[in-house]
Motif scaffolding. Structure first.
Motif, short mmCIF file in Angstrom:
data_model
loop_
_atom_site.label_atom_id
_atom_site.label_comp_id
_atom_site.label_asym_id
_atom_site.label_seq_id
_atom_site.Cartn_x
_atom_site.Cartn_y
_atom_site.Cartn_z
N PHE A 79 36.56 46.19 35.82
CA PHE A 79 37.62 45.38 36.42
C PHE A 79 37.01 44.36 37.37
N ASN A 80 37.65 43.20 37.42
CA ASN A 80 37.23 42.14 38.33
C ASN A 80 38.06 42.27 39.62
N HIS A 81 37.38 42.44 40.74
CA HIS A 81 38.08 42.53 42.04
C HIS A 81 38.34 41.10 42.49
N TYR A 82 39.59 40.64 42.34
CA TYR A 82 39.84 39.22 42.62
C TYR A 82 40.72 38.96 43.82
N GLU A 83 41.36 40.00 44.34
CA GLU A 83 42.17 39.86 45.54
C GLU A 83 42.00 41.15 46.33
N ILE A 84 42.26 41.13 47.65
CA ILE A 84 41.98 42.29 48.49
C ILE A 84 42.34 43.60 47.80
N SER A 85 43.54 43.67 47.21
CA SER A 85 44.02 44.93 46.64
C SER A 85 44.20 44.87 45.12
N ASN A 86 43.71 43.81 44.48
CA ASN A 86 44.03 43.64 43.05
C ASN A 86 42.79 43.47 42.18
N PHE A 87 42.86 44.12 41.01
CA PHE A 87 41.73 44.21 40.09
C PHE A 87 42.26 43.93 38.68
N SER A 88 41.52 43.12 37.93
CA SER A 88 42.02 42.83 36.58
C SER A 88 40.89 42.83 35.57
N LYS A 89 41.27 43.11 34.32
CA LYS A 89 40.35 42.88 33.22
C LYS A 89 40.29 41.37 32.99
N LYS A 90 39.23 40.92 32.31
CA LYS A 90 39.04 39.47 32.12
C LYS A 90 40.29 38.82 31.47
N GLY A 91 40.76 37.76 32.10
CA GLY A 91 41.91 37.04 31.54
C GLY A 91 43.26 37.63 31.90
N TYR A 92 43.27 38.64 32.78
CA TYR A 92 44.55 39.29 33.09
C TYR A 92 44.90 39.29 34.58
N LYS A 93 44.44 38.28 35.33
CA LYS A 93 44.89 38.18 36.72
C LYS A 93 46.41 37.99 36.72
N SER A 94 47.06 38.37 37.80
CA SER A 94 48.50 38.17 37.88
C SER A 94 48.79 36.69 38.18
N LEU A 95 49.27 35.99 37.17
CA LEU A 95 49.50 34.54 37.34
C LEU A 95 50.60 34.28 38.36
N HIS A 96 51.62 35.15 38.36
CA HIS A 96 52.71 34.94 39.31
C HIS A 96 52.22 35.13 40.74
N ASN A 97 51.50 36.22 40.99
CA ASN A 97 51.03 36.46 42.36
C ASN A 97 50.01 35.41 42.80
N LEU A 98 49.29 34.85 41.86
CA LEU A 98 48.35 33.77 42.23
C LEU A 98 49.10 32.57 42.83
N VAL A 99 50.34 32.38 42.41
CA VAL A 99 51.15 31.29 42.99
C VAL A 99 51.33 31.54 44.50
N TYR A 100 51.61 32.81 44.87
CA TYR A 100 51.76 33.13 46.30
C TYR A 100 50.42 32.93 47.02
N TRP A 101 49.36 33.48 46.44
CA TRP A 101 48.07 33.46 47.14
C TRP A 101 47.52 32.03 47.26
N LYS A 102 47.91 31.18 46.31
CA LYS A 102 47.43 29.79 46.39
C LYS A 102 48.42 28.90 47.13
N ASN A 103 49.43 29.57 47.75
CA ASN A 103 50.37 28.85 48.60
C ASN A 103 51.13 27.75 47.84
N LYS A 104 51.41 28.03 46.57
CA LYS A 104 52.16 27.05 45.77
C LYS A 104 53.65 27.41 45.83
N GLN A 105 54.50 26.51 45.35
CA GLN A 105 55.93 26.77 45.54
C GLN A 105 56.53 27.70 44.47
#
Ligand code: SF4
Length: 369
Positions: free
Chosen positions: A230-256
């Motif tokens: 698993f790729n550790h990509y956020e403090i509490s989140n881990f994903s297999k390659k290509g499976y980051k949470s796209l929706h939560n990335l919107v929050y973390w990247k401060n997008k609307q």
């Protein structure tokens, strides 16, 4: 341009001892009235969905609704939004709700990511947390999803439970790594006010783990999941390659994003606002005025950008932030340099991010902003 939509379902079958989310146990009649108000609110925004990439139905426990109410919501979404064009359409669930019938409904209406609240596999910890499922429910749930071709599955886990030993944590990690899943969110148990856990704590009936054990457990989680691919990509989140949470990335990247449903938050058109939280008042507002009363919150854009962005292990680009906000971050926050010297933050190629030691002290670092 609106790319992310959040929909809140504030109902659960049973209240977990640690939970401070916006949720309640409600009658069938209240659930029906809430869902018809929510559908009204969805319709109110029907001209804003043309560029959506992600929808996230969260709660509460959306899967605890009667199946016909879930289908009514899906039918409404399907009529307003081009679901096939979405990159990600997630729903939160509890394991014991995912029957084959429900998994088929998900498949029929284009759900392509399911988040399953597991927390632990340990029977006594599950009971203490007030969860309603057991270990077998988890494997059955995941089998049912896979049978319906939904393989983008997240599992929510918790560590540093009350009296949890390191061995018990290792057993949990071993169990979760046996599952054919693409994403794991692994949070430490937090003592939140107005929860049963907090009440027990104040009565001296339970004690929380000390920081050293918690850090040891967090390190164990990180090492084990990384070793398992698993790729550790956020403090509490881990994903297999290509499976980051796209929706939560919107929050973390401060997008609307736009939030619908009682108590939901939005960051949209330069404003941060929230819907009325009280469910009865939310229903009334939609019936009488056609929209839920909203509270607007002050935005502190730089602070939000830093706190959300540093949650990502890739961190923030200081040149980008300096230009965007016309500041010099290192001058504005001299503590950053101190944290770098203490090996809590690292600055490489203009990218500022947490070191492993820094991850353990995230809140201390965030407190300077
Ligand atoms: S099921 Fe989830 S939302 Fe409901 S009480 Fe438990 S933790 Fe909270």
């Amino acid at each position: 341009m609106l790319t992310a939509l959040y929909i809140h379902i504030p109902f659960c079958e049973k209240i977990c001892t640690y939970c401070d989310f916006h949720k309640e146990i409600a009658s069938l009649d209240k659930k029906k009235r809430y869902m018809s108000s929510l559908i009204k609110e969805l319709n109110n925004h029907k001209f804003e969905y043309s560029n959506l990439l992600t929808i996230y139905i969260g709660g509460g426990t959306p899967s605890s609704l009667p199946i016909d109410l879930i289908e009514d919501l899906f039918i409404c979404i399907d009529s307003l939004i081009n679901v096939k064009a979405l990159a990600e359409f997630t729903i939160e669930t509890n394991p014991n709700d995912i029957t084959i019938e429900l998994a088929q409904l998900f498949q029929n209406y284009g759900i392509n990511r399911v988040s399953v609240g597991v927390q632990t596999f340990n029977k006594s910890h599950l009971e203490f947390l007030g969860r309603t499922h057991n270990k077998n429910d988890v494997t059955t749930a995941i089998d049912n999803l896979l049978k319906c071709n939904i393989d983008n599955i997240n599992v929510d886990m918790m560590f540093s439970l009350i009296n949890q030993s390191l061995e018990e944590l290792e057993e949990d990690i071993a169990e979760v790594l046996k599952l054919p899943i693409k994403h794991i969110s692994y949070y430490s148990l937090i003592l939140e006010e107005k929860t049963k856990l907090h009440y027990l704590y104040r009565q001296n009936k339970i004690s929380m783990n000390d920081e050293d054990l918690e850090a040891l457990m967090y390190n164990k989680v990180i090492d084990s999941l990384i070793n398992a691919g698993f790729n550790h990509y956020e403090i509490s989140n881990f994903s297999k390659k290509g499976y980051k949470s796209l929706h939560n990335l919107v929050y973390w990247k401060n997008k609307q994003y736009l939030g619908l449903g009682s108590g939901s938050h939005s960051l949209y058109r330069g404003k941060r606002f929230s819907n009325i939280r009280n469910i009865r008042k939310y229903i009334l507002a939609l019936q009488e005025e056609g929209y839920p009363i909203r509270e607007t919150h002050n935005i502190e854009p730089l602070r939000e950008e830093l706190i959300m962005g540093l949650r990502l292990l890739s961190g923030v680009n200081i040149n980008y932030v300096n230009n965007k906000y016309n500041v010099d971050l290192l001058e504005l926050y001299p503590e950053i340099e101190e944290f770098i010297n203490q090996n809590l933050l690292e600055l490489k190629n203009d990218q500022l991010y947490f070191t492993r030691n820094g991850l353990m002290l995230g809140n201390t670092i965030f407190s300077i902003f």
